[in-house]
Design an enzyme around this catalytic site. Structure first.
Site, mmCIF file in Angstrom:
data_model
loop_
_atom_site.group_PDB
_atom_site.id
_atom_site.type_symbol
_atom_site.label_atom_id
_atom_site.label_comp_id
_atom_site.label_asym_id
_atom_site.label_seq_id
_atom_site.Cartn_x
_atom_site.Cartn_y
_atom_site.Cartn_z
ATOM 1 C CG ASP A 9 64.215 27.965 29.966
ATOM 2 O OD1 ASP A 9 64.551 28.417 31.078
ATOM 3 O OD2 ASP A 9 63.654 28.649 29.087
ATOM 4 C CG ASP A 11 59.798 31.868 32.627
ATOM 5 O OD1 ASP A 11 58.570 31.722 32.745
ATOM 6 O OD2 ASP A 11 60.574 31.985 33.598
#
Length: 185
Positions: A9, A11
């Protein structure tokens, strides 16, 4: 022979969470990310970003602005000796939004991981997903990966279930990468 990968991922996992950001000046790597990625890369893991980007559907930024940010981000990591194999993003709103039909690529669905696995000949059972919320964990689990949740305070709902239970809960990125490297493949 199939490759192994760590799906990441963006952010809140690789960079500090700055909602809907496409400004390279606001990109700040999380602590330990460079060291952890270098160690994973050295052990033969393909590094692939999987990111929800609903700001596109909301009209907060353009595909071109996001693509420019991706180039900046990949260059930033490349300067540290890190090569991302791919960067996949979902441009859709969450399913509950009535302005669109359901997609297969927005985490917690595994669509982007499955596409990346196909594109890069990835053995999902030898691969991992690292994220900072349980939707990341669920996407990785549904795709057939092992999963790590970085418990940095970004998960606020804690809606649990079998697919949303990580194989490991890490305190930071370096902890997550160390766990992966210490785990039998």
């Amino acid at each position: 022979m199939a490759n192994k990968a760590v799906f990441l991922d963006k952010d809140g996992t690789l960079i500090e969470d700055s909602p809907y950001n496409v400004d390279p000046q606001l990109v700040k790597l999380e602590s330990g990310v460079v060291e952890g990625l270098l160690k994973l890369q050295a052990q033969g893991y393909q590094l692939i970003v999987i990111s929800n980007q609903p700001g596109l559907a909301m009209g907060l930024f353009s595909v071109e602005e996001l693509e420019n940010l991706v180039v900046y981000f990949m260059d930033l990591l490349n300067q540290e000796g890190i090569e991302l194999a791919g960067f996949y993003f979902c441009p859709h709103m969450p399913e509950g939004d009535s302005s669109q039909t359901a997609c297969r690529c927005r985490k917690p669905k595994p669509g982007l991981i499955l596409k990346a696995a196909s594109d890069y000949d990835i053995d999902l059972s030898s691969s991992w997903m690292i994220g900072d919320i349980l939707n990341d964990v669920e996407a990785g689990s549904q795709a057939g990966c092992k999963t790590v949740l970085i418990n940095n305070g970004n998960e606020t709902e804690w809606i649990v279930g079998r697919a949303r239970t990580p194989d490991y809960m890490a305190s930071n990125f370096l902890d997550a990468s160390a766990f992966i490297l210490d785990s039998p493949n």
